[in-house]
Enzyme design. Structure first.
Site, PDB file in Angstrom:
ATOM      1  N   LYS A   4      10.737  -4.641   7.207  1.00  0.00           N
ATOM      2  CA  LYS A   4      10.103  -5.456   6.154  1.00  0.00           C
ATOM      3  C   LYS A   4      11.064  -6.513   5.621  1.00  0.00           C
ATOM      4  CE  LYS A   4       9.190  -1.826   3.695  1.00  0.00           C
ATOM      5  NZ  LYS A   4       9.631  -0.768   4.635  1.00  0.00           N
ATOM      6  N   ASP A  31      12.238  -4.660  -1.663  1.00  0.00           N
ATOM      7  CA  ASP A  31      12.422  -3.225  -1.847  1.00  0.00           C
ATOM      8  C   ASP A  31      11.510  -2.671  -2.947  1.00  0.00           C
ATOM      9  OD1 ASP A  31      13.605  -0.758  -1.144  1.00  0.00           O
ATOM     10  OD2 ASP A  31      14.839  -0.851  -2.933  1.00  0.00           O
ATOM     11  N   ARG A  40      -9.219  -6.255  16.082  1.00  0.00           N
ATOM     12  CA  ARG A  40      -8.960  -7.387  16.974  1.00  0.00           C
ATOM     13  C   ARG A  40      -9.815  -8.600  16.636  1.00  0.00           C
ATOM     14  NH1 ARG A  40      -7.729  -5.433  23.037  1.00  0.00           N
ATOM     15  NH2 ARG A  40      -7.456  -7.704  23.133  1.00  0.00           N
TER      16      ARG A  40
END
Length: 310
Positions: free
Chosen positions: A159, A177, A243
């Site tokens: 991340k 964080d 998708r």
């Protein structure tokens, strides 16, 4: 974190007519703002002294028509120890009785040059945001093309590294964080960093970096509305991912629901570019341009056309 009169003065750029350090440190406990009405006639039932008291042109005009004795008596009764501050708009001349009552009761007396309605709006905006209950969530909050995107995922999935790549691509870091989120209203979610982590990114193998020092002020932002959540998860063969983009997954923070998109992470996949595309596509949908719907419409037309030709 408590909200004090001093914080209000600094944020809304108020002038201090009378105050001491102790008075400026007085805590504001509610975002409600009172504009005295019946109180100036001597009616104090249901009076809420814990609110900021705002005097505009109407209140000032009424006060100036009173005798000095009555003006002092009313203001003395109105100014309570629980009152955090009294604010006068439009740089109106403040009666000496108001200054006297404020000094005797120990209340900060503040002034502003802006109009009453605008001042009330600015103070309410600041207090609503500052007094809102915070919820801490794990993730990275980025401003991508003006849209607040909260990037979440399992620990170690990348991340912070993705956030760094997005910063290099010209986007802005809000928090890494720990992200403190709060509801500004029933439909609007905002996020900000913990003060100790402001402008900082933790990159495994490198350590903590100061994004503002390395990339400049344009690479950071103090807070942002949170409009989209991205969840990064490891790619697994056989696992089904959306998708077509017609999934309607949502996640709730502080009572506010926002859309969430799951993105599979795989070696060689440029996650930051995918997140950019997801943010732009979400904005396009909000503007009424839905690529998924366009594709489905074209597919329906093609099927109908083929059926007719047969």
């Amino acid at each position: 974190m408590p909200v004090t009169v001093k914080m209000l003065v600094q944020k809304v750029k108020l002038d201090v007519v009378y105050a001491t350090d102790n008075l400026l440190s007085k805590e504001i406990t509610t975002s409600d703002i009172s504009r005295p009405g019946l109180e100036m006639t001597g009616y104090f039932d249901y009076y809420a002294p814990e609110r900021l008291q705002l005097f505009g042109m109407k209140e000032w005009s009424y006060l100036t028509q009173m005798t000095s004795h009555n003006r002092y008596s009313v203001l003395k009764e109105m100014f309570k120890k629980d009152t955090p501050a009294v604010v006068v708009s439009r740089n109106l001349a403040i009666p000496k009785e108001m200054v006297q009552a404020a000094k005797e009761e120990g209340i900060s007396l503040l002034s502003s040059r802006v109009s009453t309605s605008r001042l009330a709006g600015e103070m309410s905006y600041f207090l609503d945001a500052s007094l809102a209950e915070r919820t801490s969530v794990h993730g990275v909050l980025m401003d991508i093309y003006g849209m607040g995107v909260l990037i979440q995922g399992d620990s170690g999935i990348g991340k912070s590294e993705t956030g760094l790549e997005l910063v290099k691509r010209g986007h802005r870091l809000v928090a890494d964080d720990r992200v403190d989120v709060y509801a500004k209203d029933e439909e609007t979610l905002w996020g900000e960093p913990a003060e100790i982590l402001r402008h900082l990114l933790e990159i495994r193998g490198v350590g903590i970096i100061d994004v503002m020092s390395l990339y400049g002020a344009s690479a950071v932002k103090d807070s942002s509305q949170v409009q989209l959540a991205i969840y990064l998860e490891n790619f697994e063969a056989g696992k089904v991912f959306d998708r077509l983009g017609n999934g309607n997954e949502e996640i709730t923070f502080s009572g506010v629901r926002i859309p969430r998109i799951r993105i599979p992470v795989k070696t060689g996949r440029n996650v930051s570019v995918v997140i950019e595309a997801a943010a732009m596509n979400h904005r396009a949908k909000e503007m009424g341009f839905d690529a998924t719907k366009t594709f489905e419409d074209r597919l329906t037309q093609l099927i109908t056309k083929n059926e007719v030709s047969q």
